[in-house]
Design a protein around this motif. Sequence first.
Motif, PDB file in Angstrom:
ATOM      1  N   LEU A 187       3.004  27.369  23.669  1.00 47.60           N
ATOM      2  CA  LEU A 187       1.841  26.981  24.458  1.00 47.60           C
ATOM      3  C   LEU A 187       0.719  26.586  23.515  1.00 47.60           C
ATOM      4  CD1 LEU A 187       1.741  29.844  27.133  1.00 47.60           C
ATOM      5  CD2 LEU A 187       2.966  27.685  27.244  1.00 47.60           C
ATOM      6  N   ASP A 188       0.292  25.322  23.575  1.00 42.10           N
ATOM      7  CA  ASP A 188      -0.863  24.936  22.773  1.00 42.10           C
ATOM      8  C   ASP A 188      -2.113  25.503  23.436  1.00 42.10           C
ATOM      9  OD1 ASP A 188      -1.492  23.290  24.927  1.00 42.10           O
ATOM     10  OD2 ASP A 188      -0.782  21.466  23.963  1.00 42.10           O
ATOM     11  N   GLU A 189      -3.251  25.305  22.810  1.00 40.44           N
ATOM     12  CA  GLU A 189      -4.480  25.921  23.286  1.00 40.44           C
ATOM     13  C   GLU A 189      -4.820  25.471  24.701  1.00 40.44           C
ATOM     14  OE1 GLU A 189      -7.379  28.646  23.129  1.00 40.44           O
ATOM     15  OE2 GLU A 189      -5.877  28.271  21.591  1.00 40.44           O
ATOM     16  N   GLU A 190      -4.624  24.177  24.992  1.00 44.84           N
ATOM     17  CA  GLU A 190      -4.941  23.647  26.310  1.00 44.84           C
ATOM     18  C   GLU A 190      -4.060  24.293  27.375  1.00 44.84           C
ATOM     19  OE1 GLU A 190      -7.319  21.453  28.702  1.00 44.84           O
ATOM     20  OE2 GLU A 190      -7.411  21.301  26.513  1.00 44.84           O
ATOM     21  N   ALA A 191      -2.759  24.356  27.114  1.00 46.59           N
ATOM     22  CA  ALA A 191      -1.830  24.933  28.079  1.00 46.59           C
ATOM     23  C   ALA A 191      -2.075  26.432  28.246  1.00 46.59           C
ATOM     24  CB  ALA A 191      -0.388  24.676  27.638  1.00 46.59           C
ATOM     25  N   LEU A 204      -3.156  27.942  31.892  1.00 50.08           N
ATOM     26  CA  LEU A 204      -2.096  28.689  32.568  1.00 50.08           C
ATOM     27  C   LEU A 204      -2.404  30.185  32.620  1.00 50.08           C
ATOM     28  CD1 LEU A 204       1.029  26.842  31.134  1.00 50.08           C
ATOM     29  CD2 LEU A 204       0.104  26.690  33.460  1.00 50.08           C
ATOM     30  N   PHE A 205      -2.973  30.703  31.555  1.00 49.18           N
ATOM     31  CA  PHE A 205      -3.331  32.126  31.546  1.00 49.18           C
ATOM     32  C   PHE A 205      -4.388  32.408  32.602  1.00 49.18           C
ATOM     33  CE2 PHE A 205      -5.799  35.770  29.807  1.00 49.18           C
ATOM     34  CZ  PHE A 205      -4.786  36.721  29.862  1.00 49.18           C
ATOM     35  N   PHE A 243       6.875  33.344  31.273  1.00 47.75           N
ATOM     36  CA  PHE A 243       5.838  33.179  30.255  1.00 47.75           C
ATOM     37  C   PHE A 243       5.635  34.459  29.459  1.00 47.75           C
ATOM     38  CE2 PHE A 243       4.637  29.807  33.206  1.00 47.75           C
ATOM     39  CZ  PHE A 243       4.306  28.769  32.346  1.00 47.75           C
ATOM     40  N   SER A 244       5.380  34.291  28.187  1.00 48.86           N
ATOM     41  CA  SER A 244       4.911  35.390  27.352  1.00 48.86           C
ATOM     42  C   SER A 244       3.554  34.954  26.809  1.00 48.86           C
ATOM     43  CB  SER A 244       5.879  35.673  26.198  1.00 48.86           C
ATOM     44  OG  SER A 244       5.318  36.636  25.314  1.00 48.86           O
ATOM     45  N   PHE A 245       2.497  35.341  27.497  1.00 44.95           N
ATOM     46  CA  PHE A 245       1.169  34.911  27.081  1.00 44.95           C
ATOM     47  C   PHE A 245       0.752  35.594  25.783  1.00 44.95           C
ATOM     48  CE2 PHE A 245       0.952  33.852  31.651  1.00 44.95           C
ATOM     49  CZ  PHE A 245       0.610  32.517  31.520  1.00 44.95           C
ATOM     50  N   GLU A 246       1.307  36.759  25.524  1.00 40.51           N
ATOM     51  CA  GLU A 246       1.003  37.441  24.268  1.00 40.51           C
ATOM     52  C   GLU A 246       1.545  36.650  23.075  1.00 40.51           C
ATOM     53  OE1 GLU A 246       1.813  41.745  22.058  1.00 40.51           O
ATOM     54  OE2 GLU A 246       2.247  41.490  24.191  1.00 40.51           O
ATOM     55  N   GLU A 247       2.760  36.110  23.239  1.00 44.29           N
ATOM     56  CA  GLU A 247       3.360  35.308  22.176  1.00 44.29           C
ATOM     57  C   GLU A 247       3.056  33.823  22.333  1.00 44.29           C
ATOM     58  OE1 GLU A 247       7.504  36.116  22.153  1.00 44.29           O
ATOM     59  OE2 GLU A 247       7.255  38.257  21.707  1.00 44.29           O
TER      60      GLU A 247
END
Length: 223
Positions: free
Chosen positions: A67-71, A75-76, A51-55
């Motif tokens: 990743l949409d807003e829900e995901a 997940l974050f 995962f790249s939560f920044e991107e």
Amino acid sequence: MPNKEYKRPDEAKLLNILEENKYSLAETLIVLAWRLGLSREEIYDLKWADFSFEERQLSLPDRCIPLDEEAYHRLFRRWKGRGQRGEYVAANDRNGERVHANYIPRCVRVALNDGGLPDINTIDLRQDFVIRPLQEHPWPYVVKISGMTASTLFQQYRPYVQSERENREECATVSQEEREKSATAFQGEEAKLWAVIQKEGTSAEGLALRLSWQMGITLQDMV
């Protein structure tokens, strides 16, 4: 009419199930199948490093999934609370150890049953992941994020694929400002490739480049 009638989950009930299983592995597994379209095997092998939560995207060997807003939100939150304890996403809530692959669909099954969706399973969640973006985006986009070939997409989801006319109408709604922004996007190597495509025109080479670069179609599907 669809050749196959897909069992689509009730979104409101599914969101309620996610809330009822908040902070648990069941919530994460449902999100991975429903919002990202991952198979049991992909979920089992998935690591937090993918995962790249920044991107806001997930990178798999064959595709990248936004990743949409829900995901992203769910997940974050899981990663902050559990991801520091182990590298695998499908990890036990109690000890952080990686769960068995067969536990993944069973865990989802129990959560869906308890939440009032006894007729929905992991496969149904994955199929809904394909259908939802087909209602909003041209089919090449769905090919890219789903990992399936164009031929498979058309064979299994043809009734949900936007027609060529709908795609043209969608493109016609793009504002002049957006078109100008898009026109400036081709820089460096992309600009060179675009020049080659324009030069080749409707030749076999030109068409192959367009299908591969702009639409993400594999050579096998072109043939």
